[in-house]
Design a protein around this motif. Structure first.
Motif, PDB file in Angstrom:
ATOM      1  N   ILE A 128      65.628 -33.264  65.797  1.00  0.00           N
ATOM      2  CA  ILE A 128      66.548 -33.571  64.702  1.00  0.00           C
ATOM      3  C   ILE A 128      66.284 -32.555  63.596  1.00  0.00           C
ATOM      4  N   VAL A 129      67.297 -31.744  63.286  1.00  0.00           N
ATOM      5  CA  VAL A 129      67.153 -30.734  62.233  1.00  0.00           C
ATOM      6  C   VAL A 129      68.405 -30.712  61.367  1.00  0.00           C
ATOM      7  N   LEU A 130      68.212 -30.333  60.145  1.00  0.00           N
ATOM      8  CA  LEU A 130      69.347 -30.149  59.247  1.00  0.00           C
ATOM      9  C   LEU A 130      70.007 -28.814  59.548  1.00  0.00           C
ATOM     10  N   GLU A 131      71.277 -28.712  59.254  1.00  0.00           N
ATOM     11  CA  GLU A 131      71.936 -27.423  59.415  1.00  0.00           C
ATOM     12  C   GLU A 131      71.404 -26.453  58.368  1.00  0.00           C
ATOM     13  N   SER A 132      71.469 -26.858  57.097  1.00  0.00           N
ATOM     14  CA  SER A 132      71.031 -25.935  56.056  1.00  0.00           C
ATOM     15  C   SER A 132      70.380 -26.608  54.862  1.00  0.00           C
ATOM     16  N   ALA A 133      70.560 -27.896  54.692  1.00  0.00           N
ATOM     17  CA  ALA A 133      70.026 -28.570  53.509  1.00  0.00           C
ATOM     18  C   ALA A 133      68.514 -28.436  53.437  1.00  0.00           C
ATOM     19  N   ARG A 134      68.032 -28.336  52.230  1.00  0.00           N
ATOM     20  CA  ARG A 134      66.585 -28.191  52.031  1.00  0.00           C
ATOM     21  C   ARG A 134      66.045 -29.443  51.375  1.00  0.00           C
ATOM     22  N   ILE A 135      65.685 -30.413  52.195  1.00  0.00           N
ATOM     23  CA  ILE A 135      65.128 -31.664  51.689  1.00  0.00           C
ATOM     24  C   ILE A 135      63.752 -31.919  52.304  1.00  0.00           C
ATOM     25  N   GLY A 136      63.046 -30.844  52.598  1.00  0.00           N
ATOM     26  CA  GLY A 136      61.689 -30.989  53.113  1.00  0.00           C
ATOM     27  C   GLY A 136      61.592 -31.204  54.607  1.00  0.00           C
ATOM     28  N   LEU A 137      62.674 -31.001  55.314  1.00  0.00           N
ATOM     29  CA  LEU A 137      62.685 -31.117  56.774  1.00  0.00           C
ATOM     30  C   LEU A 137      63.195 -29.802  57.356  1.00  0.00           C
ATOM     31  N   PRO A 138      62.881 -29.530  58.621  1.00  0.00           N
ATOM     32  CA  PRO A 138      63.332 -28.264  59.215  1.00  0.00           C
ATOM     33  C   PRO A 138      64.854 -28.123  59.192  1.00  0.00           C
ATOM     34  N   SER A 139      65.300 -26.893  58.954  1.00  0.00           N
ATOM     35  CA  SER A 139      66.730 -26.614  59.005  1.00  0.00           C
ATOM     36  C   SER A 139      66.964 -25.373  59.852  1.00  0.00           C
ATOM     37  N   VAL A 140      68.124 -25.326  60.463  1.00  0.00           N
ATOM     38  CA  VAL A 140      68.481 -24.187  61.299  1.00  0.00           C
ATOM     39  C   VAL A 140      68.591 -22.922  60.444  1.00  0.00           C
ATOM     40  N   VAL A 141      69.230 -23.016  59.287  1.00  0.00           N
ATOM     41  CA  VAL A 141      69.362 -21.830  58.444  1.00  0.00           C
ATOM     42  C   VAL A 141      67.984 -21.338  57.994  1.00  0.00           C
ATOM     43  N   GLY A 142      67.099 -22.251  57.635  1.00  0.00           N
ATOM     44  CA  GLY A 142      65.742 -21.854  57.263  1.00  0.00           C
ATOM     45  C   GLY A 142      65.042 -21.127  58.394  1.00  0.00           C
ATOM     46  N   PHE A 143      65.246 -21.605  59.622  1.00  0.00           N
ATOM     47  CA  PHE A 143      64.660 -20.954  60.792  1.00  0.00           C
ATOM     48  C   PHE A 143      65.282 -19.573  61.010  1.00  0.00           C
ATOM     49  N   ILE A 144      66.599 -19.484  60.861  1.00  0.00           N
ATOM     50  CA  ILE A 144      67.298 -18.206  61.063  1.00  0.00           C
ATOM     51  C   ILE A 144      66.802 -17.151  60.082  1.00  0.00           C
ATOM     52  N   VAL A 145      66.758 -17.506  58.789  1.00  0.00           N
ATOM     53  CA  VAL A 145      66.413 -16.506  57.787  1.00  0.00           C
ATOM     54  C   VAL A 145      64.916 -16.274  57.672  1.00  0.00           C
ATOM     55  N   GLY A 146      64.124 -17.295  57.992  1.00  0.00           N
ATOM     56  CA  GLY A 146      62.671 -17.121  57.998  1.00  0.00           C
ATOM     57  C   GLY A 146      62.010 -17.145  56.635  1.00  0.00           C
ATOM     58  N   PHE A 147      62.754 -17.536  55.603  1.00  0.00           N
ATOM     59  CA  PHE A 147      62.147 -17.633  54.275  1.00  0.00           C
ATOM     60  C   PHE A 147      62.905 -18.670  53.459  1.00  0.00           C
ATOM     61  N   ASP A 148      62.258 -19.128  52.387  1.00  0.00           N
ATOM     62  CA  ASP A 148      62.903 -20.089  51.497  1.00  0.00           C
ATOM     63  C   ASP A 148      63.868 -19.331  50.594  1.00  0.00           C
ATOM     64  N   TYR A 149      65.110 -19.714  50.604  1.00  0.00           N
ATOM     65  CA  TYR A 149      66.137 -19.017  49.832  1.00  0.00           C
ATOM     66  C   TYR A 149      66.646 -19.948  48.738  1.00  0.00           C
ATOM     67  N   LYS A 150      67.186 -19.378  47.713  1.00  0.00           N
ATOM     68  CA  LYS A 150      67.746 -20.156  46.606  1.00  0.00           C
ATOM     69  C   LYS A 150      69.267 -20.170  46.731  1.00  0.00           C
ATOM     70  N   GLY A 151      69.860 -21.282  46.322  1.00  0.00           N
ATOM     71  CA  GLY A 151      71.312 -21.371  46.338  1.00  0.00           C
ATOM     72  C   GLY A 151      71.849 -21.581  47.753  1.00  0.00           C
ATOM     73  N   SER A 152      73.096 -21.255  47.911  1.00  0.00           N
ATOM     74  CA  SER A 152      73.780 -21.418  49.191  1.00  0.00           C
ATOM     75  C   SER A 152      73.431 -20.275  50.144  1.00  0.00           C
TER      76      SER A 152
END
Length: 163
Positions: free
Chosen positions: A22-46
């Motif tokens: 179970i992963v989030l698409e992109s939301a950053r609420i302290g759980l793994p997200s696909v976008v976070g995995f794709i980019v490999g770093f914590d990003y700000k904004g959209s």
């Protein structure tokens, strides 16, 4: 100049979802997200503001089309990808979840480029065999299996208010 590279191999992204369940698409609420995995770093904004955002979008679309992933709003109403291993257990607990938490979300792309989001409830997307299997599972067994399968089970089960 730094070159930004993203992890966009569909096989690797599918393996990520398969492993996490179970992963989030992109939301950053302290759980793994696909976008976070794709980019490999914590990003700000959209993520749309990131360089090469169209590559991220295309990678997400590939995942959304995979029949082993349910795209829904399970976690806090955010777009969530759920791997099919855990579908029966979540369906068993569906009466404890927000009403549309396991409704399948699909995006219809028109010829003019616009997108229309549609949803269909569990009875629409789940097979009779899946529904029958989930009905034969006790609540305790469903929770036990989710703990067994999901790396972040404690946090996720609290987020969906099953514990």
């Amino acid at each position: 100049m730094n070159t930004i590279t993203y992890e966009t191999s569909s096989d690797i992204l599918k393996e990520f979802v398969k492993q996490e369940k179970i992963v989030l698409e992109s939301a950053r609420i302290g759980l793994p997200s696909v976008v976070g995995f794709i980019v490999g770093f914590d990003y700000k904004g959209s993520w749309w503001s990131l360089p090469k955002s169209s590559i991220i979008y295309n990678s997400l679309q590939t995942l959304r089309e995979w029949d082993r992933i349910l795209v829904c709003t399970l976690l806090k109403g955010k777009i969530t990808f759920v791997y099919d291993d855990v579908w029966p257990y979540l369906i068993r607990l569906s009466n404890e979840l927000p009403p549309d938490a396991l409704s399948k979300i699909e995006e219809i792309h028109s010829v003019n480029g616009s997108h229309k989001k549609t949803t269909c409830e569990i009875n629409c997307w789940a097979s009779k065999e899946l529904l029958d299997a989930s009905n034969s599972i006790s609540r305790t067994e469903a929770i036990d299996k989710l703990y067994l399968y999901i790396p972040n089970a404690e946090r996720i089960l609290h987020e969906i208010h099953v514990l």
